[in-house]
Scaffold this active site. Structure first.
Site, PDB file in Angstrom:
ATOM      1  N   ASP A   1     -15.476   0.194  21.550  1.00  0.00           N
ATOM      2  CA  ASP A   1     -14.986  -1.081  21.401  1.00  0.00           C
ATOM      3  C   ASP A   1     -15.475  -2.211  22.475  1.00  0.00           C
ATOM      4  O   ASP A   1     -14.970  -3.249  22.620  1.00  0.00           O
ATOM      5  CB  ASP A   1     -13.392  -0.980  21.546  1.00  0.00           C
ATOM      6  CG  ASP A   1     -13.078  -0.468  22.741  1.00  0.00           C
ATOM      7  OD1 ASP A   1     -13.999  -0.295  23.620  1.00  0.00           O
ATOM      8  OD2 ASP A   1     -11.934  -0.253  23.336  1.00  0.00           O
TER       9      ASP A   1
ATOM     10  N   GLU B   1     -11.217  -2.728  29.033  1.00  0.00           N
ATOM     11  CA  GLU B   1     -10.873  -2.839  27.739  1.00  0.00           C
ATOM     12  C   GLU B   1     -10.869  -4.153  26.917  1.00  0.00           C
ATOM     13  O   GLU B   1     -10.529  -5.201  27.757  1.00  0.00           O
ATOM     14  CB  GLU B   1      -9.583  -2.176  27.272  1.00  0.00           C
ATOM     15  CG  GLU B   1      -9.741  -0.700  27.711  1.00  0.00           C
ATOM     16  CD  GLU B   1     -10.363   0.207  26.590  1.00  0.00           C
ATOM     17  OE1 GLU B   1     -11.249  -0.438  25.785  1.00  0.00           O
ATOM     18  OE2 GLU B   1     -10.201   1.367  26.136  1.00  0.00           O
TER      19      GLU B   1
ATOM     20  N   HIS C   1     -16.221  -1.841  25.348  1.00  0.00           N
ATOM     21  CA  HIS C   1     -15.820  -1.638  26.789  1.00  0.00           C
ATOM     22  C   HIS C   1     -17.023  -1.264  27.824  1.00  0.00           C
ATOM     23  O   HIS C   1     -17.828  -0.664  27.371  1.00  0.00           O
ATOM     24  CB  HIS C   1     -14.636  -0.910  27.188  1.00  0.00           C
ATOM     25  CG  HIS C   1     -14.632   0.708  27.189  1.00  0.00           C
ATOM     26  ND1 HIS C   1     -13.899   1.474  26.275  1.00  0.00           N
ATOM     27  CD2 HIS C   1     -15.360   1.539  27.459  1.00  0.00           C
ATOM     28  CE1 HIS C   1     -14.313   2.483  26.213  1.00  0.00           C
ATOM     29  NE2 HIS C   1     -15.191   2.790  27.008  1.00  0.00           N
TER      30      HIS C   1
ATOM     31  N   ASP D   1     -15.049   4.172  37.062  1.00  0.00           N
ATOM     32  CA  ASP D   1     -13.836   4.075  36.679  1.00  0.00           C
ATOM     33  C   ASP D   1     -13.275   5.543  36.775  1.00  0.00           C
ATOM     34  O   ASP D   1     -14.046   6.506  37.081  1.00  0.00           O
ATOM     35  CB  ASP D   1     -13.711   3.641  35.231  1.00  0.00           C
ATOM     36  CG  ASP D   1     -14.604   4.194  34.223  1.00  0.00           C
ATOM     37  OD1 ASP D   1     -15.503   5.138  34.805  1.00  0.00           O
ATOM     38  OD2 ASP D   1     -14.830   3.689  33.192  1.00  0.00           O
TER      39      ASP D   1
END
Ligand code: GLP
Length: 244
Positions: free
Chosen positions: A137, A144, A139, A68
């Site tokens: 979270d 996400e 990810h 990413d």
């Protein structure tokens, strides 16, 4: 298939990850490696650099693609993942720069860049090893939490919690980009081995959750339960809730 390698601490995590990646490179000199960023990976890259320096591994034929990149940060920005990869890894090994791929965060059309990046990944072929960290979270890459899993590379709005967690690398939370480009879960699931590295107490609850909760896009890492060959390297703190 899922394997959990329990290590004592972060140093051991890095040593074991280095050994697994090194063995892959020794077996196949033109290995394709999927790479990750974040603080967890810093020690893993240090380990690989030291294996390279001692002559145990050679990056001449290795190809890499990263998970990413922040949207809106050009590669020369010290907070970009491109800069991170150069300064923490690529500049210290003998990899050919033209064999390393990272989404272009300065692309004027993020969606177009995603299509291009999917083509790049397809041309490289399945990753032999996809290195993964874990977001607070759940990810993976920057996939996400959401309503559905997204297979292909895509543009993503970062969660407030991710922006907050990643603000530690920026002078001001306002400087953290709100969007990113990330490979989709398709390429991650396609990797021959997914190597997930998790350290510290702070990740213990989310690690338990991705390995034991029902598979849901609301906790993206849960999809790894379906991976054909998931290897988790985690230290005692990160495993404390899972093994409790
Ligand atoms: C970022 C990256 C993720 C990485 C995560 C965890 O959000 N996009 O790929 O897994 O950070 O980072 P850390 O290792 O610093 O906890």
């Amino acid at each position: 298939m899922q394997k959990i390698i329990k290590v004592k601490n972060y140093d051991q995590l890095c040593a074991v990850a280095g050994k697994i990646i090194g063995a892959q490179m020794q077996e196949k000199k033109d290995s394709v490696l999927g790479l990750a960023t974040g603080s967890t990976m810093l020690g893993v890259y240090k380990e690989l650099i030291s294996l390279y320096e001692s002559g145990e591994i050679d990056f001449s034929y290795v190809k890499t693609f990263n998970l990413d990149e922040y949207l809106g940060l050009p590669g020369e920005n010290p907070q970009s993942y491109s800069y991170y990869m150069e300064s923490n890894f690529f500049n210290h090994i003998n990899i050919k720069k033209e064999n390393t791929y990272i989404p272009d965060g300065s692309a004027s059309d993020g969606d177009e860049e995603c299509r291009h990046y999917d083509d790049v990944i397809e041309s490289l072929g399945r990753a032999d090893i996809q290195l993964l960290g874990l977001g607070m979270d759940g990810h993976i890459g920057f996939n996400e939490p959401g309503e559905c899993f997204i297979k292909d590379c895509h543009r993503v709005k970062l969660d407030e919690s991710t922006i907050k967690a990643n603000s530690r690398f920026f002078d001001d939370i306002k400087d953290v980009p709100k969007e990113a480009l990330t490979i989709g879960v398709g390429a991650i699931m396609d990797a021959k081995t997914a190597l997930l590295c998790v350290t510290g107490k702070g990740k213990s609850s989310i690690l338990k959750s991705i390995l034991e909760d029902d598979i849901t896009p609301k906790i993206p890492g849960t999809i790894l339960q379906l991976h054909n060959n998931l290897v988790v390297i985690a230290d005692e703190e990160a495993l404390s809730e899972l093994l409790a």
